[in-house]
Design an enzyme around this catalytic site. Structure first.
Site, short mmCIF file in Angstrom:
data_model
loop_
_atom_site.label_atom_id
_atom_site.label_comp_id
_atom_site.label_asym_id
_atom_site.label_seq_id
_atom_site.Cartn_x
_atom_site.Cartn_y
_atom_site.Cartn_z
N THR A 1 0.80 -1.39 -0.04
CA THR A 1 -0.09 -0.03 -0.01
C THR A 1 1.06 1.03 0.03
O THR A 1 2.66 1.21 0.88
CB THR A 1 -0.67 0.26 1.10
OG1 THR A 1 -1.73 -1.37 0.76
CG2 THR A 1 -1.59 1.07 2.20
N GLY B 1 -4.82 -5.13 7.29
CA GLY B 1 -5.91 -3.80 7.89
C GLY B 1 -6.46 -4.48 8.65
O GLY B 1 -7.53 -3.79 9.45
N GLY C 1 -0.32 -2.29 6.45
CA GLY C 1 0.07 -3.60 7.40
C GLY C 1 -1.72 -4.61 7.61
O GLY C 1 -1.71 -4.04 5.72
N1 ASP Z 1 -3.54 -2.39 4.80
C1 ASP Z 1 -3.84 -2.66 3.77
C2 ASP Z 1 -5.07 -3.68 3.76
O1 ASP Z 1 -5.25 -4.77 4.67
C3 ASP Z 1 -2.28 -3.33 3.44
C4 ASP Z 1 -1.54 -3.12 2.91
O2 ASP Z 1 -1.18 -2.24 3.53
O3 ASP Z 1 -0.72 -3.01 2.11
O4 ASP Z 1 -5.86 -3.60 3.23
#
Ligand code: ASP
Length: 316
Positions: free
Chosen positions: A182, A236, A234
């Site tokens: 992300t 989510g 992270g």
């Molecule tokens: N937090 C994002 C999610 O859970 C994933 C990420 O941070 O890469 O969709």
């Protein structure tokens, strides 16, 4: 004029030096630098925090290296469904979109929701209809294709092991494959206004319309001038349950903590209680910057008007 600053992330996870080639490392550093400078350039010219956040995130969304926009991961059905949010700390105006398809820059759609709809959060087909009506740039499926993401998905599409679950094993597997790419940005402008934004393709092989923390205000994205502007990355689900981004603001507001101490408490205590692996970045309205993570690494970078600049990947 007061001190201004910008901080970005490109995802957290098990990002280890031994897994990286020098070329790939250089490519990540260059991409982070390019996004950082795009956002910083807006601030330097007197632009507002919201526009700096947008400018930095658009660069990251256009880069295949990151799990956002063009480089978004594949869902169980083999398509990309993207989530994004942006929030203006000056007035707490906000816009968010979830599960949108074929939108080149979901952060621009989120900003469009903030500025030109009477709503805060749009999802799925409705959000796509809004994008078309507002003239937001769309791209065909091929634009979002990359062999790397396709191979990641192919390796897991027939298995439920890789759909997001809460077992440690599942998480480790996801982290090992660096699925948390992300992108996000927080900025403080010359007038002391702050803003934050986050954009993601979510989790590889996600199904049932799963939405993570990124577009949820207070969970993955939050901004209020009185405290801080935060973007998370992270696993989510724990971030949603921890209301992670807002929790940093709450620690600052109700306990009088600094940005650094509040973020430390959330990343290293509150999220750990929920097995929430990942990290976050943030600014306060004085231009202070924080970047923290409880995973092995986080793609991150910051720059401020006092001449400080940092680009990092691993735990240093
Ligand atoms: N937090 C994002 C999610 O859970 C994933 C990420 O941070 O890469 O969709």
């Amino acid at each position: 004029m007061q001190p201004f600053s910008i901080v970005i992330h490109g995802g957290a996870g098990t990002i280890l030096k031994e897994d990286m080639t020098p070329d790939l490392e250089k490519a990540y550093q260059q991409a982070l630098d390019e996004a950082l400078e795009a956002g910083y350039g807006v601030l330097e010219q007197g632009g507002c925090a919201v526009n700096a956040v947008k400018a930095a995130i658009v660069v990251l969304e256009d880069n295949l290296l990151f799990n956002a926009g063009r480089g978004s991961v594949f869902t169980k059905k083999g398509v990309q469904e993207m989530d994004a949010a942006i929030m203006d700390g000056k007035n707490r105006e906000a816009g968010a979109v979830a599960a949108v398809r074929n939108v080149r820059n979901p952060i621009e759609l989120a900003a469009e929701v903030m500025h030109n709809s009477n709503h805060v959060f749009l999802s799925g087909k409705g959000a796509n209809d809004f994008a078309i009506k507002q003239g937001i740039k769309l791209e065909p499926d091929e634009f979002f294709f990359s062999q790397f993401r396709y191979d990641q998905w192919k390796a897991m599409r027939d298995s439920d092991n890789y759909s997001l679950d809460h077992t440690h094993q599942g998480l480790e597997e996801l982290m090992k494959d660096k699925k948390f790419g992300t992108v996000g940005c927080a900025a403080c402008d010359m007038e002391g206004n702050i803003a934050a934004g986050t954009s993601t393709g979510g989790m590889t092989n996600k199904k049932y319309g799963r939405i993570g923390d990124s577009p949820i205000l207070g969970a993955g994205t939050y901004a209020h001038n009185t405290t801080c502007a935060i973007s998370c990355t992270g696993h989510g689900e724990p971030f949603i349950k921890a209301v992670a981004a807002y929790d940093v603001a709450a620690h600052m507001e109700y306990k009088g903590m600094s940005l650094h101490d509040a973020m430390h408490e959330v990343v290293h205590t509150k999220l750990i209680e929920l097995n929430g692996e990942g990290g976050m970045i943030g600014v306060d309205a004085k231009g202070n910057v924080a970047m923290m993570f409880n995973s092995a690494g986080m793609y991150r970078a910051m720059k401020n008007s006092s001449g400080e600049k940092f680009i990092g990947i691993y735990r240093d």
